[in-house]
Design an enzyme around this catalytic site. Structure first.
Site, mmCIF file in Angstrom:
data_model
loop_
_atom_site.group_PDB
_atom_site.id
_atom_site.type_symbol
_atom_site.label_atom_id
_atom_site.label_comp_id
_atom_site.label_asym_id
_atom_site.label_seq_id
_atom_site.Cartn_x
_atom_site.Cartn_y
_atom_site.Cartn_z
ATOM 1 N N TRP A 135 -2.917 -2.906 -1.502
ATOM 2 C CA TRP A 135 -2.553 -4.316 -1.595
ATOM 3 C C TRP A 135 -3.483 -5.008 -0.600
ATOM 4 C CZ3 TRP A 135 -0.269 -8.123 1.609
ATOM 5 C CH2 TRP A 135 0.281 -9.220 0.935
ATOM 6 N N GLU A 166 17.873 -19.449 -1.274
ATOM 7 C CA GLU A 166 17.588 -18.220 -2.033
ATOM 8 C C GLU A 166 17.265 -18.554 -3.494
ATOM 9 O OE1 GLU A 166 16.806 -15.330 -1.603
ATOM 10 O OE2 GLU A 166 17.456 -14.099 -3.277
ATOM 11 N N LYS A 196 6.621 -5.252 -3.027
ATOM 12 C CA LYS A 196 8.050 -4.991 -2.842
ATOM 13 C C LYS A 196 8.377 -4.701 -1.391
ATOM 14 C CE LYS A 196 12.257 -4.332 -4.054
ATOM 15 N NZ LYS A 196 13.008 -5.578 -4.296
ATOM 16 N N ARG A 246 6.132 -1.171 -5.926
ATOM 17 C CA ARG A 246 6.019 -1.929 -4.684
ATOM 18 C C ARG A 246 4.955 -3.013 -4.748
ATOM 19 N NH1 ARG A 246 6.627 1.489 0.401
ATOM 20 N NH2 ARG A 246 8.605 2.466 0.017
ATOM 21 N N CYS A 295 0.823 -1.211 0.000
ATOM 22 C CA CYS A 295 0.000 0.000 0.000
ATOM 23 C C CYS A 295 0.857 1.262 0.000
ATOM 24 C CB CYS A 295 -0.877 0.034 1.242
ATOM 25 S SG CYS A 295 -1.974 -1.363 1.368
ATOM 26 N N ASN A 351 -2.790 2.710 5.151
ATOM 27 C CA ASN A 351 -1.861 1.570 5.026
ATOM 28 C C ASN A 351 -1.839 0.865 6.370
ATOM 29 O OD1 ASN A 351 -1.184 2.601 2.586
ATOM 30 N ND2 ASN A 351 0.932 3.121 3.095
ATOM 31 N N GLY A 352 -1.744 -0.467 6.361
ATOM 32 C CA GLY A 352 -1.634 -1.184 7.630
ATOM 33 C C GLY A 352 -2.879 -1.995 7.925
ATOM 34 N N GLU A 369 9.028 -17.559 -6.583
ATOM 35 C CA GLU A 369 8.269 -16.309 -6.527
ATOM 36 C C GLU A 369 8.031 -15.691 -7.901
ATOM 37 O OE1 GLU A 369 9.948 -12.964 -4.355
ATOM 38 O OE2 GLU A 369 11.964 -13.637 -4.807
ATOM 39 N N LYS A 423 13.792 -17.582 -5.305
ATOM 40 C CA LYS A 423 13.728 -16.790 -6.546
ATOM 41 C C LYS A 423 12.874 -17.510 -7.579
ATOM 42 C CE LYS A 423 14.703 -13.748 -5.450
ATOM 43 N NZ LYS A 423 15.279 -13.079 -4.324
ATOM 44 N N HIS A 457 17.300 -38.202 3.996
ATOM 45 C CA HIS A 457 16.395 -38.252 5.154
ATOM 46 C C HIS A 457 14.962 -37.914 4.774
ATOM 47 C CE1 HIS A 457 19.740 -38.901 7.835
ATOM 48 N NE2 HIS A 457 20.369 -37.883 7.272
HETATM 49 C C1 F6R Z 1 12.256 -11.982 -2.152
HETATM 50 C C2 F6R Z 1 12.126 -10.725 -1.423
HETATM 51 C C3 F6R Z 1 11.528 -10.765 -0.060
HETATM 52 C C4 F6R Z 1 12.198 -9.713 0.842
HETATM 53 C C5 F6R Z 1 11.461 -9.650 2.186
HETATM 54 C C6 F6R Z 1 12.137 -8.695 3.138
HETATM 55 O O1 F6R Z 1 12.854 -11.777 -3.393
HETATM 56 O O2 F6R Z 1 12.467 -9.681 -1.915
HETATM 57 O O3 F6R Z 1 11.597 -12.028 0.499
HETATM 58 O O4 F6R Z 1 13.531 -10.049 1.020
HETATM 59 O O5 F6R Z 1 10.142 -9.243 1.980
HETATM 60 O O6 F6R Z 1 12.179 -7.402 2.619
HETATM 61 P P1 F6R Z 1 13.215 -6.345 3.148
HETATM 62 O O7 F6R Z 1 14.593 -6.801 2.795
HETATM 63 O O8 F6R Z 1 12.854 -5.056 2.454
HETATM 64 O O9 F6R Z 1 13.027 -6.265 4.633
#
Ligand code: F6R
Length: 605
Positions: free
Chosen positions: A74, A478, A600, A27, A2, A99-100, A485, A482, A501
Site C-alpha cells: 500500500w 459515523e 483495512k 486489507r 501492506c 511494512n512500515g 469512504e 461511511k 453557526h
Molecule cells: C472506517 C474504518 C476506519 C477504522 C480506523 C481504525 O470505516 O474502518 O476508520 O475504524 O482505521 O481501525 P481500527 O479499529 O482497526 O483501529
C-alpha cells in the site's frame, strides 16, 4: 495495508506465499510481488494489479523455489508502479519485503549512494535492502541485526540472500510480525491469518525482535541482540476463506451479521462484573477516577458515543482523543485514569503508538476493546474486552463498530456498578435491553427496501450533511464517514444545534440533510433544527423513532425506526446509515469492499 508472507521449506513454496497474499488482500493494497531462491538466484514476479494477476505471472514464468518472501504493498513512498513493488532487490543478491515507514531513509540513502549503491525505486525500503547488503559478511541474521540498529521508524521486514538457502530473516519494530512453526518448514507473516492452512502454531514476535527461519527451527534475538525464548501459541481460530453467501458484498453481509455479532459480544454473565475485563480489574476499577479513550476513525466514534454513557451512567469523567493527535501533543497524565484503546484490528499504528505514549507518560492502567485476540494491542494492555464481530473483510467498519458500542456500554455499566450508581433493578433492566438488541436490530435491517429507494436519489448528489444531537452526534459522524469512504460523496456531520453557526449556509435544494431523530430528551430541539433546514428549501431525510410524530411532508422524507431504544439507541440508529452508504455506493458503482486509497488495517503512521 501492506502484508508480508515468508517461508522456508523443502517443497515449492510459491503456492503457499500466493495463498497467504490472498488471505491478506482484504486489507487493501495497490501492488504485490513474490521472490524465491531459484537455483541459488533470487527471482521475482511483481504486479500492480491483483494477486490473481501475480498468480498468473508466476504460473506463466514457472517461478518456483523452496525459500521465498511475498508482499502486498500500500504505497507510501513512491507511486504504485512495478519498480516500487516489493520484493526489492539489492544487487541481485538479496531480496526484502517491508511494512512500515523508515523515517531516516534519506540520510541512510546518501551514505549508501556514497558507497556506490544505485537506487532504482522511490521506496524507503530500498535503503534497508542496500544497508543489509552492505553489512553482509556471510551471516544474514547478523547483518539484519546490525542494520536495524540504524533504522528509525516502524517496520516489519523479511529478507533472503542468494548465499543462504533455506533461510529467511525477519525483524519487527512497530509493525506486527509472526512466526509460524511447521514440521521441517517454517513461516513468517505480518498476520497469522495469512498462514491459515499451513500451521496453527505461532510465535508473536516482540518489539525489536530479529528472527531467523531455517528448515529445522527458528532462532530469535531480542532488541539487545540476546537470544530470546518466546511462547508458542496455538491459534485455531483462523478458518478458511470467508464466504460471501447470498450477499453482493462483504460490507452488506457484515451489516446483516450484526444481530449475531452483538449477541456473541454481550457477556453471558447475569451481571456487570469487572472480572469481565481481566482478573485484576475488580481491584483496579474501584480506584480509577477518569477515562482516557484513544482510537482512530470509526473506533474513535464509538469512543465518542461511550463518553455520553460513561459520564451519564457511571458519572466518570471521560476524555476521548484521536490517537494520532494525542501522541504528538503535550498532555497532562493522570496515573489514576484508565486508558482505553479501541480498535477492530488491534494493529492500527497510530493507536498502538498512542498507547505506548500514554504508558511512557506514567499511565499504568490500560484496557483494549478489540476484535482480534492475538493482536499487538491486546498483548500490550493490562485489561481486555474482546468484541466477537468475527472477521471483518469490508474496509468500511460496520459490525466492528456496533460490537465496540456494546463493549463500551458494558464498560459504562460495570463502572457505574463499581461506583455505586447502578441499582440491582437497573442492572437487570439494562441486561434485558442488551439481550433484546439482536431482535431489535433485525427489525431495523428490515428497513433495507425503503433505504434502497432513498439511495437512488443520494447517488446523484455530490454533498450531504448529517445531523445528530447528544448521543447521536457521533452516530451522525459515523454515517457521514461511511458515506464518504465508500460512495466518494463529500459528507459532513454536525451536532444539529451547530447548524445555524455556519453550515446552514450550505443548505439548498441540492443538499440532502440526513438526520438521526430518536425520541429522546433532545427531540424538540432537533425538530426546531429540522424546521431551520426546511425553511431554507433543504431536503431532509430523517430516521425517526416511531413515536416522534415526524411525518413525511414537502422536503421532509421520513423512515420510521421500529422502536425507541433509550440509551442503546445509537446502536440501532447507525444501522440505516450503514445501509444508506452501502446502497448509495452500489448505485454509483464503486468498489464497496475495497474503496480507493483505503486499507483495512492501517499499520503505518
Ligand atoms: C472506517 C474504518 C476506519 C477504522 C480506523 C481504525 O470505516 O474502518 O476508520 O475504524 O482505521 O481501525 P481500527 O479499529 O482497526 O483501529
Amino acid at each position: 495495508m501492506c502484508g508480508i508472507v515468508g517461508a522456508v521449506a523443502q517443497r515449492n513454496i510459491v503456492p503457499v506465499l500466493i495463498e497467504g497474499l490472498r488471505r491478506l488482500e482484504y486489507r487493501g493494497y495497490d501492488s504485490c510481488g513474490v521472490a524465491v531462491l531459484a537455483n541459488g538466484e533470487p527471482r521475482r514476479a511483481r504486479s500492480v494489479a491483483r494477486v490473481a494477476d501475480l498468480d498468473d505471472q508466476v504460473r506463466d514464468t514457472r517461478l518456483a523455489g523452496a525459500t521465498g518472501i511475498a508482499h502486498t504493498r500500500w504505497a507510501t513512498h513512491g507511486a504504485p508502479v512495478t519498480d516500487n513493488a516489493h520484493p526489492i532487490f539489492s544487487r541481485d543478491t538479496l531480496a526484502i519485503v517491508h511494512n512500515g515507514i523508515i523515517e531516516n531513509y534519506e540520510t541512510l540513502g546518501e551514505v549508501l549512494r556514497g558507497k556506490g549503491y544505485e537506487f532504482v525505486s522511490q521506496t524507503d525500503t530500498e535503503v534497508i535492502a542496500h544497508l543489509i547488503h552492505s553489512l553482509y559478511r556471510g551471516d544474514l541474521f547478523a547483518a539484519v541485526r546490525e542494520a536495524v540498529q540504524q533504522l528509525h521508524g516502524a517496520y516489519a521486514i523479511a529478507v533472503l540472500h542468494k548465499d543462504q538457502p533455506h533461510t529467511v530473516v525477519g525483524a519487527r519494530q512497530g509493525s506486527p510480525l509472526v512466526v509460524g512453526l511447521g514440521d521441517g518448514e517454517n513461516f513468517l507473516a505480518s498476520d497469522a491469518l495469512a498462514l491459515a492452512g499451513s500451521t496453527d502454531r505461532f510465535i508473536f514476535l516482540e518489539e525489536g525482535d530479529v528472527c531467523e527461519l531455517k528448515l529445522d527451527g527458528v532462532r530469535i534475538a531480542d532488541r539487545d541482540g540476546q537470544p530470546a525464548q518466546r511462547d508458542v501459541r496455538q491459534v485455531a481460530a483462523y478458518g478458511g476463506a470467508v464466504e460471501l453467501g447470498p450477499y453482493r458484498h462483504f460490507m452488506q453481509k457484515e451489516i446483516f451479521e450484526q444481530p449475531r455479532a452483538i449477541s456473541d459480544t454481550i457477556p453471558q454473565a447475569d451481571g456487570f462484573d469487572p472480572s469481565l475485563f481481566g482478573e485484576a480489574a475488580p481491584k483496579v476499577f474501584g480506584k480509577i477516577d477518569s477515562l482516557l479513550i484513544l482510537a482512530c476513525g470509526t473506533s474513535y466514534y464509538s469512543g465518542l458515543t461511550a463518553k455520553y454513557w460513561l459520564e451519564s451512567i457511571a458519572k466518570i469523567p471521560t476524555q476521548v482523543e484521536i490517537a494520532s493527535e494525542y501522541r504528538y501533543r503535550d498532555s497532562v497524565p493522570n496515573p489514576n485514569a484508565l486508558v482505553v484503546v479501541i480498535s477492530q484490528s488491534g494493529e492500527t499504528a497510530d493507536t498502538l503508538a498512542a498507547l505506548k505514549h500514554a504508558q511512557s507518560l506514567g499511565h499504568q492502567h490500560t484496557l483494549s476493546v478489540c476484535n482480534v485476540g492475538t493482536s499487538a494491542m491486546v498483548r500490550q494492555t493490562e485489561f481486555t474486552f474482546l468484541t466477537h464481530a468475527g472477521r471483518e473483510i469490508g474496509v468500511a467498519s460496520t459490525k466492528a463498530f456496533t460490537t465496540q458500542l456494546v463493549a463500551l456500554f458494558v464498560l459504562a455499566l460495570t463502572l457505574a456498578k463499581v461506583r455505586g450508581h447502578l441499582s440491582a433493578a437497573q442492572e437487570s433492566n439494562y441486561l434485558k435491553q442488551l439481550r433484546h438488541l439482536p431482535a431489535a436490530l433485525n427489525s431495523v435491517l428490515a428497513l433495507e427496501p425503503q433505504i434502497i429507494a432513498w439511495s437512488e436519489e443520494f447517488s446523484r448528489k455530490e454533498n450531504a450533511l448529517f445531523l445528530g444531537r447528544g448521543l447521536h452526534y457521533p452516530i451522525a459522524l459515523e454515517g457521514a464517514l461511511k458515506l464518504k469512504e465508500i460512495s466518494y460523496i463529500h459528507a459532513e456531520a454536525y451536532p444539529a444545534g451547530e447548524l445555524k453557526h455556519g453550515p446552514l449556509a450550505l443548505v439548498t435544494e441540492a443538499m440532502p440533510v440526513v438526520t438521526v431523530a430518536p425520541n429522546d430528551a433532545l427531540l424538540e430541539k432537533l425538530k426546531s433544527n429540522i424546521q431551520e433546514v426546511r425553511a431554507r428549501g433543504g431536503q431532509l431525510y430523517v430516521f425517526a423513532d416511531s413515536d416522534t410524530r415526524i411525518v413525511n411532508a414537502e422536503g421532509l422524507h421520513v423512515i420510521r425506526m421500529p422502536e425507541h431504544y433509550g440509551l442503546l439507541s445509537p446502536i440501532l440508529h447507525v444501522v440505516p446509515l450503514q445501509l444508506l452508504a452501502y446502497h448509495t455506493a452500489c448505485a454509483r458503482g464503486t468498489d464497496v469492499d475495497k474503496p480507493r486509497n483505503l486499507a483495512k488495517s492501517v499499520t503505518v503512521e
